[in-house]
Write an enzyme that holds these catalytic residues in place. Structure first.
Site, PDB file in Angstrom:
ATOM      1  N   HIS A 101     -26.524  -3.374  20.362  1.00 27.64           N
ATOM      2  CA  HIS A 101     -26.339  -3.578  18.913  1.00 27.64           C
ATOM      3  C   HIS A 101     -25.861  -5.006  18.654  1.00 27.64           C
ATOM      4  CE1 HIS A 101     -24.810  -3.213  14.850  1.00 27.64           C
ATOM      5  NE2 HIS A 101     -25.573  -2.139  14.747  1.00 27.64           N
ATOM      6  N   GLU A 176     -33.489  -4.481  14.171  1.00 26.55           N
ATOM      7  CA  GLU A 176     -32.367  -4.698  13.258  1.00 26.55           C
ATOM      8  C   GLU A 176     -32.116  -6.193  13.083  1.00 26.55           C
ATOM      9  OE1 GLU A 176     -29.666  -1.114  12.803  1.00 26.55           O
ATOM     10  OE2 GLU A 176     -28.801  -2.371  14.344  1.00 26.55           O
TER      11      GLU A 176
HETATM   12  P1  PGA Z   1     -26.028  -1.262   8.000  1.00 29.12           P
HETATM   13  O1  PGA Z   1     -25.900  -1.216   9.577  1.00 29.12           O
HETATM   14  O2  PGA Z   1     -26.896  -0.099   7.594  1.00 29.12           O
HETATM   15  O3  PGA Z   1     -24.630  -1.137   7.486  1.00 29.12           O
HETATM   16  O4  PGA Z   1     -26.663  -2.568   7.647  1.00 29.12           O
HETATM   17  C1  PGA Z   1     -26.983  -0.895  10.402  1.00 29.12           C
HETATM   18  C2  PGA Z   1     -26.536  -0.907  11.822  1.00 29.12           C
HETATM   19  O5  PGA Z   1     -25.637  -1.666  12.152  1.00 29.12           O
HETATM   20  O6  PGA Z   1     -27.049  -0.171  12.660  1.00 29.12           O
END
Ligand code: PGA
Length: 263
Positions: A101, A176
């Site tokens: 992450h 992401e």
């Molecule tokens: P968020 O986070 O939906 O708050 O942008 C996504 C994540 O960190 O997996």
């Protein structure tokens, strides 16, 4: 099949709050029992709340959700103060682990570390949700777009180095983009789709087989809410969403789960 993954990050702070979340979520879920099989819900709470959720998952007749961890350490056990191994995670009912992450990468996690974690997770029988993403948003000049490709390629090749192809059936990738995580500004479904295709191409280079790469679920994450989730979920080539902030409200999260039923 659509995956709806909740990443609670370092929330909530109290046992009573996780229980309240669960109660609310389960009340909503029973309404949709008939169609639940088209959606896989994975809850990734902080380590300390895993046993409470495991108990709820076991006692729930509907098997409403599966459990995931937000991170995993690469050794099985030993002198690693503060770490949690994949074997321990299996013990408390985890079937998934998020690895790489961006918030962990920001704390110093490298591609090599991500690679070791994935190997350990696979070894213990966990499915891995590998998070990848670029730092800056692509602009029209194409300069940053190139950087996006380079960043994704580097992270994917680094993460999967030396991992046998046969294990990749247990891999999911979450695209992401860093600029979208926690910012309130989500990517466009079109760009997320482009990234998903690019990610599959990278995986195909590793597996040497397009068909197998095509089967790898790719999720989108970054400021997903009940307002924009449908635009990602409706894309056939996107297999779900990874939801951070919006997952902390069980009703909001359930709305997103319901959207998964539609596609
Ligand atoms: P968020 O986070 O939906 O708050 O942008 C996504 C994540 O960190 O997996």
């Amino acid at each position: 099949m659509k995956y709806i993954v909740a990443n609670f990050k370092m929330n909530p702070g109290k046992q009573e709050d996780i229980e309240a979340w669960l109660g609310e979520f389960q009340r909503s879920w029973s309404v949709k029992e008939a169609v639940k099989s088209r959606v896989r819900v994975v809850l990734c709470p902080p380590f300390v709340w895993l046993p409470s959720l495991q108990q709820a998952a076991r006692s729930s007749k509907q098997r409403a959700f599966l459990l995931g961890a937000q991170d995993v350490f690469w050794e099985r056990n030993g002198p690693y103060t503060g770490e949690i191994s994949s074997v321990m995670l299996r013990e408390v009912g985890c079937e998934y682990a998020i690895v790489g992450h961006s918030e962990r990468r920001a704390l110093g996690e490298t591609d090599e570390i991500v690679n070791k974690k994935i190997k350990a997770a696979f070894q213990a029988g966990l499915k891995v949700i590998l998070a990848v993403g670029e730092v800056n948003r692509a602009d029209e000049s194409g300069t940053v777009e190139r950087e996006v490709g380079q960043a994704l390629e580097k992270q994917i090749f680094g993460a999967l180095a030396g991992i046998p192809r046969t294990k990749l059936g247990n891999l999911l990738v979450a695209y992401e983009p860093l600029w979208a995580v926690g910012s309130g500004i989500a990517d466009t479904p079109e760009d997320a789709l482009k990234a998903a295709l690019f990610i599959r191409k990278c995986v195909a280079k590793i597996t040497g087989a397009r068909a197998r790469a095509h089967d790898i679920p790719v999720l989108y994450g970054g400021s997903v809410t009940s307002k924009n989730a449908a635009s990602f979920l409706q894309e056939e080539a996107l297999n779900g969403v990874l939801v951070g902030n919006a997952s902390l409200n069980p009703r909001e999260f359930f709305k997103i789960v319901e959207m998964g039923f539609r596609f």
